[in-house]
Motif scaffolding. Structure first.
Motif, PDB file in Angstrom:
ATOM      1  N   SER A  30       4.331  13.922   5.089  1.00  0.00           N
ATOM      2  CA  SER A  30       4.344  14.449   3.721  1.00  0.00           C
ATOM      3  C   SER A  30       5.455  13.791   2.900  1.00  0.00           C
ATOM      4  O   SER A  30       6.505  13.410   3.434  1.00  0.00           O
ATOM      5  CB  SER A  30       4.563  15.964   3.733  1.00  0.00           C
ATOM      6  OG  SER A  30       3.525  16.635   4.411  1.00  0.00           O
ATOM      7  N   ASN A  31       5.194  13.645   1.591  1.00  0.00           N
ATOM      8  CA  ASN A  31       6.195  13.112   0.650  1.00  0.00           C
ATOM      9  C   ASN A  31       6.758  11.759   1.082  1.00  0.00           C
ATOM     10  O   ASN A  31       7.971  11.523   1.003  1.00  0.00           O
ATOM     11  CB  ASN A  31       7.341  14.116   0.475  1.00  0.00           C
ATOM     12  CG  ASN A  31       6.861  15.472  -0.003  1.00  0.00           C
ATOM     13  OD1 ASN A  31       6.172  15.577  -1.015  1.00  0.00           O
ATOM     14  ND2 ASN A  31       7.191  16.512   0.744  1.00  0.00           N
ATOM     15  N   SER A  32       5.884  10.867   1.544  1.00  0.00           N
ATOM     16  CA  SER A  32       6.357   9.583   2.079  1.00  0.00           C
ATOM     17  C   SER A  32       5.790   8.354   1.364  1.00  0.00           C
ATOM     18  O   SER A  32       6.220   7.234   1.641  1.00  0.00           O
ATOM     19  CB  SER A  32       6.010   9.488   3.564  1.00  0.00           C
ATOM     20  OG  SER A  32       4.598   9.512   3.751  1.00  0.00           O
ATOM     21  N   ILE A  33       4.850   8.555   0.457  1.00  0.00           N
ATOM     22  CA  ILE A  33       4.136   7.432  -0.161  1.00  0.00           C
ATOM     23  C   ILE A  33       4.442   7.365  -1.659  1.00  0.00           C
ATOM     24  O   ILE A  33       4.427   8.376  -2.360  1.00  0.00           O
ATOM     25  CB  ILE A  33       2.610   7.584   0.044  1.00  0.00           C
ATOM     26  CG1 ILE A  33       2.281   7.694   1.542  1.00  0.00           C
ATOM     27  CG2 ILE A  33       1.870   6.421  -0.591  1.00  0.00           C
ATOM     28  CD1 ILE A  33       2.661   6.498   2.374  1.00  0.00           C
ATOM     29  N   ASP A  34       4.698   6.149  -2.148  1.00  0.00           N
ATOM     30  CA  ASP A  34       4.999   5.965  -3.577  1.00  0.00           C
ATOM     31  C   ASP A  34       3.738   5.837  -4.426  1.00  0.00           C
ATOM     32  O   ASP A  34       3.701   6.330  -5.556  1.00  0.00           O
ATOM     33  CB  ASP A  34       5.869   4.718  -3.763  1.00  0.00           C
ATOM     34  CG  ASP A  34       7.229   4.868  -3.118  1.00  0.00           C
ATOM     35  OD1 ASP A  34       8.066   5.592  -3.674  1.00  0.00           O
ATOM     36  OD2 ASP A  34       7.444   4.274  -2.036  1.00  0.00           O
ATOM     37  N   LEU A  35       2.733   5.150  -3.886  1.00  0.00           N
ATOM     38  CA  LEU A  35       1.484   4.945  -4.627  1.00  0.00           C
ATOM     39  C   LEU A  35       0.305   4.969  -3.673  1.00  0.00           C
ATOM     40  O   LEU A  35       0.333   4.318  -2.629  1.00  0.00           O
ATOM     41  CB  LEU A  35       1.500   3.601  -5.370  1.00  0.00           C
ATOM     42  CG  LEU A  35       0.169   3.145  -5.994  1.00  0.00           C
ATOM     43  CD1 LEU A  35      -0.217   4.029  -7.182  1.00  0.00           C
ATOM     44  CD2 LEU A  35       0.238   1.680  -6.428  1.00  0.00           C
ATOM     45  N   VAL A  36      -0.708   5.720  -4.038  1.00  0.00           N
ATOM     46  CA  VAL A  36      -1.994   5.646  -3.348  1.00  0.00           C
ATOM     47  C   VAL A  36      -2.954   4.908  -4.263  1.00  0.00           C
ATOM     48  O   VAL A  36      -3.128   5.277  -5.423  1.00  0.00           O
ATOM     49  CB  VAL A  36      -2.566   7.050  -3.038  1.00  0.00           C
ATOM     50  CG1 VAL A  36      -3.998   6.925  -2.517  1.00  0.00           C
ATOM     51  CG2 VAL A  36      -1.697   7.783  -2.035  1.00  0.00           C
ATOM     52  N   PHE A  37      -3.539   3.833  -3.745  1.00  0.00           N
ATOM     53  CA  PHE A  37      -4.660   3.217  -4.450  1.00  0.00           C
ATOM     54  C   PHE A  37      -5.895   3.497  -3.623  1.00  0.00           C
ATOM     55  O   PHE A  37      -5.931   3.213  -2.424  1.00  0.00           O
ATOM     56  CB  PHE A  37      -4.519   1.705  -4.620  1.00  0.00           C
ATOM     57  CG  PHE A  37      -5.785   1.117  -5.207  1.00  0.00           C
ATOM     58  CD1 PHE A  37      -6.045   1.206  -6.563  1.00  0.00           C
ATOM     59  CD2 PHE A  37      -6.751   0.530  -4.386  1.00  0.00           C
ATOM     60  CE1 PHE A  37      -7.242   0.726  -7.097  1.00  0.00           C
ATOM     61  CE2 PHE A  37      -7.943   0.050  -4.910  1.00  0.00           C
ATOM     62  CZ  PHE A  37      -8.180   0.138  -6.269  1.00  0.00           C
ATOM     63  N   SER A  38      -6.913   4.056  -4.264  1.00  0.00           N
ATOM     64  CA  SER A  38      -8.115   4.436  -3.528  1.00  0.00           C
ATOM     65  C   SER A  38      -9.371   3.941  -4.231  1.00  0.00           C
ATOM     66  O   SER A  38      -9.561   4.161  -5.427  1.00  0.00           O
ATOM     67  CB  SER A  38      -8.178   5.961  -3.390  1.00  0.00           C
ATOM     68  OG  SER A  38      -9.351   6.340  -2.701  1.00  0.00           O
ATOM     69  N   ASP A  39     -10.198   3.274  -3.451  1.00  0.00           N
ATOM     70  CA  ASP A  39     -11.519   2.840  -3.915  1.00  0.00           C
ATOM     71  C   ASP A  39     -12.528   3.540  -3.008  1.00  0.00           C
ATOM     72  O   ASP A  39     -13.101   2.916  -2.109  1.00  0.00           O
ATOM     73  CB  ASP A  39     -11.621   1.314  -3.806  1.00  0.00           C
ATOM     74  CG  ASP A  39     -12.917   0.778  -4.381  1.00  0.00           C
ATOM     75  OD1 ASP A  39     -13.477   1.422  -5.283  1.00  0.00           O
ATOM     76  OD2 ASP A  39     -13.375  -0.290  -3.930  1.00  0.00           O
ATOM     77  N   PRO A  40     -12.744   4.842  -3.222  1.00  0.00           N
ATOM     78  CA  PRO A  40     -13.589   5.615  -2.310  1.00  0.00           C
ATOM     79  C   PRO A  40     -15.056   5.246  -2.443  1.00  0.00           C
ATOM     80  O   PRO A  40     -15.450   4.571  -3.406  1.00  0.00           O
ATOM     81  CB  PRO A  40     -13.352   7.057  -2.770  1.00  0.00           C
ATOM     82  CG  PRO A  40     -13.085   6.918  -4.235  1.00  0.00           C
ATOM     83  CD  PRO A  40     -12.277   5.654  -4.360  1.00  0.00           C
TER      84      PRO A  40
END
Length: 250
Positions: A16-26
């Motif tokens: 938890s609380n470890s990622i700066d940016l999620v890029f998602s192409d679902p």
């Protein structure tokens, strides 16, 4: 780090609380036995079992699950960028707001060399959307304004270098030289990810892509000196992503 597995399972293992940016192409859930146009030829629209719709309610349930996990793993000031067409993007946009995200921008990726409409019963689809949102209304998100203002947009007829970058980006389809190790049916061009990552993160930040595909997010993350975590359920595409990322000269 590349992870082979189901994103709905693997995301739960991320701190938890470890990622700066999620890029998602679902998945857009477009594989319905229809037809499309590729290189001037009629082709099947089917991309794989992963892209087949199980019905509206199940599609929404799927998006709610992975978006919920992405919110958990984002840092307090982190952001998420989701790409999609009208088949999926409105569902994702609603769910983001339902889960407390604050939408920053709705970016239009205009494709100047997009495929024509074979049915001739509607306007030619020539864009995709990218919703960029921060974790909460109080999040102090990263936006590298000067970097974007001075971005090289020589191949973008909509934007002008030295002026504020607009939320409409003219970027061509993925070029052949970015597919030299293999192809993925929904591969995004490097330029699209370069703008997103350069705008929303800083060197050393950690980016996660829960539907990694051929690894474009990882390729660009390495180019821009960011850390990367990618999740992909296909062994074939994990190997493709690995080759592409290893080929990047830092």
């Amino acid at each position: 780090m590349l992870i082979l597995g189901d994103s709905l399972v693997e995301l739960k293992k991320i701190k938890s609380n470890s990622i700066d940016l999620v890029f998602s192409d679902p998945p857009y859930f477009l594989s319905n036995d229809g037809i499309s146009c590729q290189n001037g030829k009629m082709v099947s629209v089917n991309k794989g079992e992963w892209d087949k719709s199980q019905g509206f309610k199940e599609n929404v349930k799927f998006h709610k699950q992975w978006i919920k996990e992405c919110k958990r793993i984002l840092k307090p000031n982190g952001t998420i960028a989701i790409s999609g067409t009208y088949h999926s993007i409105y569902q994702c946009g609603f769910i983001l707001q339902e889960q407390g995200f604050e939408i920053i921008n709705d970016i239009v990726w205009f494709k100047p060399n997009g495929a024509p409409c074979l049915a001739c019963k509607n306007f030619t689809a020539s864009h995709e959307s990218v919703i960029w949102a921060r974790k909460t209304k109080k999040s102090k998100h990263t936006f590298n304004y000067e970097v974007m203002k001075n971005w090289d947009v020589s191949n973008d007829k909509i934007n002008n270098q030295g002026k504020q970058m607009r939320s409409v980006w003219s970027i061509g389809l993925t070029p052949a030289n970015e597919k030299k190790f293999g192809k993925h049916p929904t591969q995004k061009p490097n330029e699209l990810l370069k703008r997103i990552i350069a705008a929303a993160t800083n060197e050393g930040d950690t980016i996660l892509d829960p539907f990694m595909g051929s690894g474009t997010t990882g390729v660009v993350a390495k180019m821009l000196k960011r850390k990367f975590i990618g999740i992909e359920m296909s062994p074939e595409y994990v190997e493709l992503a690995k080759k592409r990322i290893e080929n990047v000269n830092e």
